[in-house]
Design an enzyme around this catalytic site. Structure first.
Site, mmCIF file in Angstrom:
data_model
loop_
_atom_site.group_PDB
_atom_site.id
_atom_site.type_symbol
_atom_site.label_atom_id
_atom_site.label_comp_id
_atom_site.label_asym_id
_atom_site.label_seq_id
_atom_site.Cartn_x
_atom_site.Cartn_y
_atom_site.Cartn_z
ATOM 1 N N ASP A 33 22.461 -49.393 11.495
ATOM 2 C CA ASP A 33 23.556 -48.611 12.078
ATOM 3 C C ASP A 33 24.720 -49.563 12.359
ATOM 4 O OD1 ASP A 33 25.216 -47.063 13.683
ATOM 5 O OD2 ASP A 33 23.882 -47.123 15.421
ATOM 6 N N ASN A 35 28.024 -48.543 13.112
ATOM 7 C CA ASN A 35 29.064 -48.073 14.045
ATOM 8 C C ASN A 35 28.533 -47.686 15.424
ATOM 9 O OD1 ASN A 35 27.860 -45.610 13.675
ATOM 10 N ND2 ASN A 35 29.643 -44.565 12.839
ATOM 11 N N ASP A 37 26.387 -45.297 16.489
ATOM 12 C CA ASP A 37 26.106 -43.913 16.918
ATOM 13 C C ASP A 37 24.611 -43.593 16.882
ATOM 14 O OD1 ASP A 37 25.649 -43.774 14.228
ATOM 15 O OD2 ASP A 37 27.060 -42.155 13.812
ATOM 16 N N ASP A 41 24.057 -46.211 8.565
ATOM 17 C CA ASP A 41 25.259 -45.860 7.801
ATOM 18 C C ASP A 41 25.538 -46.911 6.729
ATOM 19 O OD1 ASP A 41 26.296 -47.983 9.313
ATOM 20 O OD2 ASP A 41 26.931 -46.610 10.898
ATOM 21 N N ASP A 208 16.182 -35.195 -7.681
ATOM 22 C CA ASP A 208 15.376 -34.555 -6.633
ATOM 23 C C ASP A 208 14.700 -33.289 -7.159
ATOM 24 O OD1 ASP A 208 14.799 -34.413 -3.652
ATOM 25 O OD2 ASP A 208 15.690 -32.444 -3.974
ATOM 26 N N GLU A 259 11.860 -37.060 -9.717
ATOM 27 C CA GLU A 259 10.853 -36.718 -8.705
ATOM 28 C C GLU A 259 10.101 -35.512 -9.253
ATOM 29 O OE1 GLU A 259 10.093 -35.308 -4.117
ATOM 30 O OE2 GLU A 259 11.680 -34.423 -5.306
HETATM 31 C C1 GLC Z 1 12.514 -33.736 -2.259
HETATM 32 C C2 GLC Z 1 12.912 -34.796 -1.257
HETATM 33 C C3 GLC Z 1 12.672 -34.251 0.118
HETATM 34 C C4 GLC Z 1 13.522 -33.022 0.302
HETATM 35 C C5 GLC Z 1 13.234 -31.982 -0.794
HETATM 36 C C6 GLC Z 1 14.276 -30.905 -0.812
HETATM 37 O O1 GLC Z 1 11.153 -33.491 -2.247
HETATM 38 O O2 GLC Z 1 12.238 -35.994 -1.501
HETATM 39 O O3 GLC Z 1 12.930 -35.203 1.115
HETATM 40 O O4 GLC Z 1 13.282 -32.453 1.559
HETATM 41 O O5 GLC Z 1 13.250 -32.573 -2.068
HETATM 42 O O6 GLC Z 1 15.492 -31.394 -1.318
#
Ligand code: GLC
Length: 536
Positions: A33, A35, A37, A41, A208, A259
Site C-alpha cells: 500500500d 498511499n 489507505d 496499489d 478469466d 483460467e
Molecule cells: C475467476 C477469478 C475469481 C473471480 C471469478 C469471476 O475464477 O479467478 O477470482 O471471482 O473468476 O470473475
C-alpha cells in the site's frame, strides 16, 4: 505511452518466454500500500519491484486493476481501459510496465471476458434500452420465477430481475452480468481492449473464466443435451482463435494464459491448440494430494496434454497450500476451500518447501502466488464482519470464501500493518495475524533457512541451469513414495513423500535441499536437487 517494443530496457525478445517463465501472481489489493489507505496499489507495487527482481521472477501477473465497484475484488470491471483510483492511474500503470521491463520482468494483465460490472456503460444502457440488452442475457421470467434454474457459482440463483420485470444472467454475483459473446460488439470491444494493453507493452493476458463465455441461447437446464449450456461449449474456441490473431500480430508475440477449470484433459487441451492459447493453469496439480503416486500420475498427464507445464500450487481463489498440505486430507477433493478442523502448519510448511523444489524443477513455467515465497498459511479466523468475499456472504458462510488467502503481505515490523502500509495509515483492508512478524520479508531476508531464501536460491539456480525450465524429464527408479526424475545432463530432483527416510544416490552432489539433510538420508517431506553424472 510506453513504446511497445520489448527490446528496450531489460526484456530480451523471446517468442517462447511463456514456456519456462517463473511468473509471480501479484494481487494488487494485498501486495503493498503506497498511499496509506489500507489497500495495496500501484505505487506500492512500483516501490517493491526491486524485491521481485531480487526474488528472481521473469514476469508478474496482476489481478484486475481496472475501474471497478469492487463487488468481486475487481473481477467486476466497469471500464477495461481505466485503472481504479483505489490502485492509481493509467499513467502509473504505464510507468510500472516500463519499470518492470527495465528490470527484465514481463507483465501479464487479467482480462475478464465472461462478464462486466453492472456499472459498466453497456449494462447501464441495457437498463433502459432493449437493443442494448442484446449484449447481455436478458430474458422474461417464468411467472414470478427466473427464466431457468441455473445457479450462480457464488451461490444463489444465476438471475436477477430488473425494474421492468425482465431478468439478466450472472454466473457469478448479480453485480457481474454475463456478456453475450454472440454479439459482434462484444467481440470487437474485447479485441480492442487487448490491443489497448498490448500497445502499452503488456506481454501477456490471463483470461478469466475462459471456459464459460459461450452459452446455449436456448438456456436449457444442464444435463439435457450432450454439451453443457455454459461450460466448455465448442463456440468458445472461436473467441480465443481471434485473440490469438491479435496477440500474434505484434512483433514480439504476446501470450494468452487461460483460467480453464476442466477435469477432462482432452477437452482442456483444446484450449491449447496452436492457434488458441499458449498456456493454461494446471489446476489438477494444484488440487493433487501430497502423495507420490497421485503427483506422478498428474505430472504424466501434464506432460501428455500441456505444450509445456504451467505449474501452480496456490492462487487468490483457493486455500493456501501451506494449510492444505497440513490437513489430514491434502487433496482438494472436498473443495478448493473448506473449514479446517485440524491443520498442522509446521508439517504443511515442510511439505510446501519440498513442493517448491519439485515444482521449480519440473519442465515448463511456474506461477508463484504472492506470499507463497514467505510460506504464508491461510488466515482462517477472520471475523465475519471483516470478510469481503461475496462467496462467503452469498453462501451464508457455508463456504469460507477467499479472504483467508488474500490477507496483505507482511514486509517488516512487529505488528499490523507489518510494513504493508506506511506508518499512520488506515488499517489493512483485511486483518493480519499477530504471528506474522516472524514471516515478514525483513525477518526472512537475512535468514538462509527461510522460505524466502529457499525460493531465491531455487529461482536463481533454475534461471542459470540449462536443464531447468522448458524441456523434458525422465523418471528415475526410486523407492515407494519417492519421486525422482532427471532433467537431462546430470540434474535430478528427488522428493520423499514416504513416512521413512531414504538413502540419497551415491556420487550425487547436493545443489539444494528443502530442509537441511542429516547425513546421506533424505527425510520424509523433503526434496533435493542433485547434480551428478551417473543419475541418468
Ligand atoms: C475467476 C477469478 C475469481 C473471480 C471469478 C469471476 O475464477 O479467478 O477470482 O471471482 O473468476 O470473475
Amino acid at each position: 505511452m510506453v513504446a511497445a517494443t520489448h527490446k528496450q530496457g531489460g526484456i530480451l525478445p523471446s517468442p517462447t518466454w511463456w514456456r519456462d517463465a517463473a511468473i509471480y501472481q501479484l494481487y494488487p489489493r494485498s501486495f503493498a500500500d503506497g498511499n496509506g489507505d489500507g489497500v495495496g496499489d500501484l505505487a506500492g507495487a512500483r516501490s517493491r519491484l526491486d524485491y521481485l527482481a531480487e526474488l528472481g521472477i521473469d514476469a508478474i501477473w496482476f489481478n484486475p486493476w481496472y475501474l471497478s465497484p469492487m463487488a468481486d475484488a475487481g473481477y467486476d470491471v466497469a471500464d477495461y481501459r481505466e485503472i481504479d483510483p483505489l490502485f492509481g492511474t493509467l499513467a502509473e500503470a504505464e510507468k510500472l510496465i516500463q519499470e518492470a521491463h527495465e528490470r527484465g520482468i514481463r507483465i501479464i494483465v487479467d482480462i475478464v471476458p465472461n462478464h462486466c460490472s453492472d456499472r459498466h456503460r453497456w449494462f447501464q444502457e441495457a437498463l433502459t434500452s432493449q437493443t442494448a440488452r442484446e449484449r447481455f442475457w436478458f430474458r422474461p421470467g417464468r411467472g414470478d420465477l427466473p427464466p431457468n434454474d441455473w445457479q450462480s457459482i457464488f451461490g444463489g440463483p444465476a438471475w436477477t430481475q430488473v425494474a421492468d420485470g425482465q431478468w439478466y444472467l450472472h454466473l457469478f454475483a448479480p453485480e457481474q452480468p454475463d456478456l453475450n459473446w454472440n454479439h459482434p460488439d462484444v467481440r470487437a470491444e474485447f479485441e480492442d481492449v487487448l490491443r489497448f494493453w498490448f500497445d502499452r507493452g503488456v506481454d501477456g493476458i490471463r483470461v478469466d473464466s475462459a471456459a464459460l463465455c459461450a452459452k446455449d441461447p436456448a438456456l436449457p437446464e444442464p444435463g439435457l443435451s450432450a454439451s453443457h449450456p455454459f461450460i466448455d461449449r465448442e463456440e468458445v474456441h472461436e473467441i480465443y482463435r481471434s485473440w490469438r490473431t491479435v496477440a500474434d500480430s505484434y512483433p514480439d508475440p504476446r501470450a494468452l494464459i487461460g483460467e480453464v477449470w476442466l477435469e477432462d484433459q482432452e477437452r482442456f487441451a483444446r484450449y491449447l491448440r496452436p492457434d488458441e492459447m499458449h498456456a493454461a493453469f494446471n489446476f489438477d496439480f494444484l488440487g493433487c494430494a501430497w502423495d507420490a503416486a497421485a503427483l506422478r500420475a498428474c505430472i504424466d498427464q501434464t506432460m501428455t496434454w500441456h505444450p509445456s507445464g504451467s505449474w501452480v500450487l496456490s492462487n487468490h481463489d483457493v486455500t493456501r497450500h501451506v494449510t492444505r498440505y497440513g490437513r489430514p486430507d491434502t487433496s482438494t477433493a472436498a473443495g478448493i476451500r473448506q473449514y479446517n478442523p485440524v491443520v498442522d502448519v509446521p508439517l504443511g510448511t515442510r511439505r510446501a518447501r519440498a513442493a517448491a523444489l519439485l515444482t521449480l524443477a519440473l519442465p515448463g513455467s511456474v506461477y508463484i502466488y504472492q506470499g507463497e515465497e514467505l510460506g504464508l498459511p491461510e488466515v482462517e479466523d477472520i471475523p465475519a464482519e471483516r470478510r469481503d468475499d461475496p462467496i462467503y456472504h452469498r453462501t451464508g458462510g457455508d463456504d469460507p470464501g477467499r479472504d483467508g488467502c488474500r490477507v496483505p503481505l507482511p514486509w517488516s515490523g512487529e505488528r499490523e500493518p507489518y510494513g504493508f502500509s506506511p506508518n499512520g495509515a488506515a488499517p489493512p483492508w483485511l486483518p493480519q495475524p499477530d504471528a506474522w512478524s516472524s514471516l515478514s520479508v525483513a525477518v526472512q531476508e537475512p535468514d538462509p533457512a527461510s522460505m524466502l531464501s529457499l525460493y531465491r536460491s531455487a529461482l536463481r539456480i533454475r534461471a542459470g541451469h540449462p536443464a531447468l525450465g522448458d524441456g523434458t524429464m525422465t523418471w528415475l527408479p526410486a523407492p515407494d513414495g519417492v519421486l525422482a526424475f532427471s532433467r537431462g545432463a546430470g540434474f535430478a530432483c528427488m522428493v520423499n513423500l514416504s513416512p521413512a527416510a531414504v538413502a540419497l544416490p551415491e556420487h550425487a552432489e547436493l545443489v539444494l535441499a528443502s530442509t537441511p539433510l542429516a547425513g546421506e538420508l533424505l527425510a520424509p517431506d523433503t526434496a533435493v536437487w542433485l547434480m551428478a553424472g551417473p543419475l541418468e
